[in-house]
Design a protein around this motif. Structure first.
Motif, PDB file in Angstrom:
ATOM      1  N   MET A  48       0.837  -1.175   0.000  1.00  0.00           N
ATOM      2  CA  MET A  48       0.000   0.000   0.000  1.00  0.00           C
ATOM      3  C   MET A  48       0.889   1.247   0.000  1.00  0.00           C
ATOM      4  N   ILE A  49       0.563   2.210  -0.834  1.00  0.00           N
ATOM      5  CA  ILE A  49       1.305   3.469  -0.901  1.00  0.00           C
ATOM      6  C   ILE A  49       0.798   4.380   0.206  1.00  0.00           C
ATOM      7  N   LYS A  50       1.722   4.937   0.979  1.00  0.00           N
ATOM      8  CA  LYS A  50       1.375   5.867   2.050  1.00  0.00           C
ATOM      9  C   LYS A  50       1.916   7.247   1.700  1.00  0.00           C
ATOM     10  N   TYR A  51       1.126   8.275   2.003  1.00  0.00           N
ATOM     11  CA  TYR A  51       1.507   9.650   1.729  1.00  0.00           C
ATOM     12  C   TYR A  51       1.625  10.435   3.033  1.00  0.00           C
ATOM     13  N   VAL A  52       2.481  11.443   3.018  1.00  0.00           N
ATOM     14  CA  VAL A  52       2.632  12.340   4.158  1.00  0.00           C
ATOM     15  C   VAL A  52       2.530  13.775   3.657  1.00  0.00           C
ATOM     16  N   THR A  53       2.099  14.662   4.520  1.00  0.00           N
ATOM     17  CA  THR A  53       2.090  16.088   4.221  1.00  0.00           C
ATOM     18  C   THR A  53       2.245  16.833   5.538  1.00  0.00           C
ATOM     19  N   GLY A  54       2.699  18.069   5.474  1.00  0.00           N
ATOM     20  CA  GLY A  54       2.913  18.813   6.709  1.00  0.00           C
ATOM     21  C   GLY A  54       2.848  20.300   6.507  1.00  0.00           C
ATOM     22  N   VAL A  55       2.787  21.011   7.600  1.00  0.00           N
ATOM     23  CA  VAL A  55       2.788  22.474   7.593  1.00  0.00           C
ATOM     24  C   VAL A  55       3.804  22.958   8.621  1.00  0.00           C
ATOM     25  N   LEU A  56       4.256  24.175   8.436  1.00  0.00           N
ATOM     26  CA  LEU A  56       5.101  24.839   9.424  1.00  0.00           C
ATOM     27  C   LEU A  56       4.220  25.804  10.195  1.00  0.00           C
ATOM     28  N   LEU A  57       4.328  25.772  11.511  1.00  0.00           N
ATOM     29  CA  LEU A  57       3.575  26.697  12.349  1.00  0.00           C
ATOM     30  C   LEU A  57       4.503  27.776  12.874  1.00  0.00           C
ATOM     31  N   SER A  58       3.957  28.978  13.073  1.00  0.00           N
ATOM     32  CA  SER A  58       4.725  30.042  13.701  1.00  0.00           C
ATOM     33  C   SER A  58       5.027  29.622  15.142  1.00  0.00           C
ATOM     34  N   PRO A  59       6.045  30.225  15.761  1.00  0.00           N
ATOM     35  CA  PRO A  59       6.392  29.830  17.132  1.00  0.00           C
ATOM     36  C   PRO A  59       5.221  29.899  18.121  1.00  0.00           C
ATOM     37  N   ASP A  60       4.313  30.837  17.921  1.00  0.00           N
ATOM     38  CA  ASP A  60       3.163  30.929  18.825  1.00  0.00           C
ATOM     39  C   ASP A  60       2.009  30.017  18.406  1.00  0.00           C
ATOM     40  N   LYS A  61       2.216  29.272  17.331  1.00  0.00           N
ATOM     41  CA  LYS A  61       1.250  28.301  16.799  1.00  0.00           C
ATOM     42  C   LYS A  61      -0.075  28.935  16.374  1.00  0.00           C
ATOM     43  N   LYS A  62      -0.041  30.229  16.053  1.00  0.00           N
ATOM     44  CA  LYS A  62      -1.262  30.914  15.627  1.00  0.00           C
ATOM     45  C   LYS A  62      -1.340  31.082  14.118  1.00  0.00           C
ATOM     46  N   GLU A  63      -0.243  30.849  13.412  1.00  0.00           N
ATOM     47  CA  GLU A  63      -0.229  31.017  11.964  1.00  0.00           C
ATOM     48  C   GLU A  63       0.394  29.806  11.288  1.00  0.00           C
ATOM     49  N   VAL A  64      -0.198  29.414  10.177  1.00  0.00           N
ATOM     50  CA  VAL A  64       0.369  28.364   9.348  1.00  0.00           C
ATOM     51  C   VAL A  64       1.207  29.029   8.275  1.00  0.00           C
ATOM     52  N   VAL A  65       2.407  28.539   8.082  1.00  0.00           N
ATOM     53  CA  VAL A  65       3.292  29.075   7.047  1.00  0.00           C
ATOM     54  C   VAL A  65       3.093  28.230   5.793  1.00  0.00           C
ATOM     55  N   ASN A  66       2.452  28.792   4.791  1.00  0.00           N
ATOM     56  CA  ASN A  66       2.291  28.090   3.508  1.00  0.00           C
ATOM     57  C   ASN A  66       3.555  28.267   2.696  1.00  0.00           C
ATOM     58  N   LEU A  67       3.905  27.239   1.972  1.00  0.00           N
ATOM     59  CA  LEU A  67       5.098  27.289   1.144  1.00  0.00           C
ATOM     60  C   LEU A  67       4.703  27.188  -0.317  1.00  0.00           C
ATOM     61  N   LEU A  68       5.290  28.015  -1.150  1.00  0.00           N
ATOM     62  CA  LEU A  68       4.997  28.006  -2.574  1.00  0.00           C
ATOM     63  C   LEU A  68       5.815  26.926  -3.247  1.00  0.00           C
ATOM     64  N   LYS A  69       5.131  25.986  -3.841  1.00  0.00           N
ATOM     65  CA  LYS A  69       5.808  24.873  -4.510  1.00  0.00           C
ATOM     66  C   LYS A  69       5.985  25.241  -5.978  1.00  0.00           C
ATOM     67  N   GLN A  70       7.206  25.439  -6.388  1.00  0.00           N
ATOM     68  CA  GLN A  70       7.495  25.889  -7.747  1.00  0.00           C
ATOM     69  C   GLN A  70       7.727  24.751  -8.729  1.00  0.00           C
ATOM     70  N   LYS A  71       8.046  23.567  -8.218  1.00  0.00           N
ATOM     71  CA  LYS A  71       8.327  22.474  -9.141  1.00  0.00           C
ATOM     72  C   LYS A  71       7.168  21.488  -9.127  1.00  0.00           C
ATOM     73  N   GLY A  72       7.151  20.627 -10.097  1.00  0.00           N
ATOM     74  CA  GLY A  72       6.087  19.624 -10.170  1.00  0.00           C
ATOM     75  C   GLY A  72       5.344  19.736 -11.482  1.00  0.00           C
ATOM     76  N   PRO A  73       4.192  19.076 -11.552  1.00  0.00           N
ATOM     77  CA  PRO A  73       3.403  19.143 -12.782  1.00  0.00           C
ATOM     78  C   PRO A  73       3.035  20.585 -13.119  1.00  0.00           C
ATOM     79  N   THR A  74       2.940  20.880 -14.388  1.00  0.00           N
ATOM     80  CA  THR A  74       2.645  22.235 -14.850  1.00  0.00           C
ATOM     81  C   THR A  74       1.415  22.828 -14.164  1.00  0.00           C
TER      82      THR A  74
END
Length: 69
Positions: free
Chosen positions: A1-27
């Motif tokens: 079975m294929i397993k996937y993972v994903t994650g987010v970065l939280l600010s130190p106070d855990k009040k904001e999620v840091v989204n990251l811009l993914k520049q590579k991958g499918p068009t």
């Protein structure tokens, strides 16, 4: 079975999620906001896979942990 993972970065106070811009991958993903993640490789734990994906996709070394609420 294929397993996937994903994650987010939280600010130190855990009040904001840091989204990251993914520049590579499918068009159709270029320029869209996504969270880093991907498939677990054989023998990897989810934490190891997520650490590897953050380095590969974002150039950021992280120490994954889960937060339960």
């Amino acid at each position: 079975m294929i397993k996937y993972v994903t994650g987010v970065l939280l600010s130190p106070d855990k009040k904001e999620v840091v989204n990251l811009l993914k520049q590579k991958g499918p068009t159709n993903l270029i320029g869209k906001l996504t969270f880093p993640g991907g498939k677990e490789e054989l023998g990897e734990t989810p934490e190891e896979a997520l650490s590897r994906e953050f380095i590969e996709e974002c150039g950021v070394a992280v120490a994954p942990r889960s937060e339960e609420h």
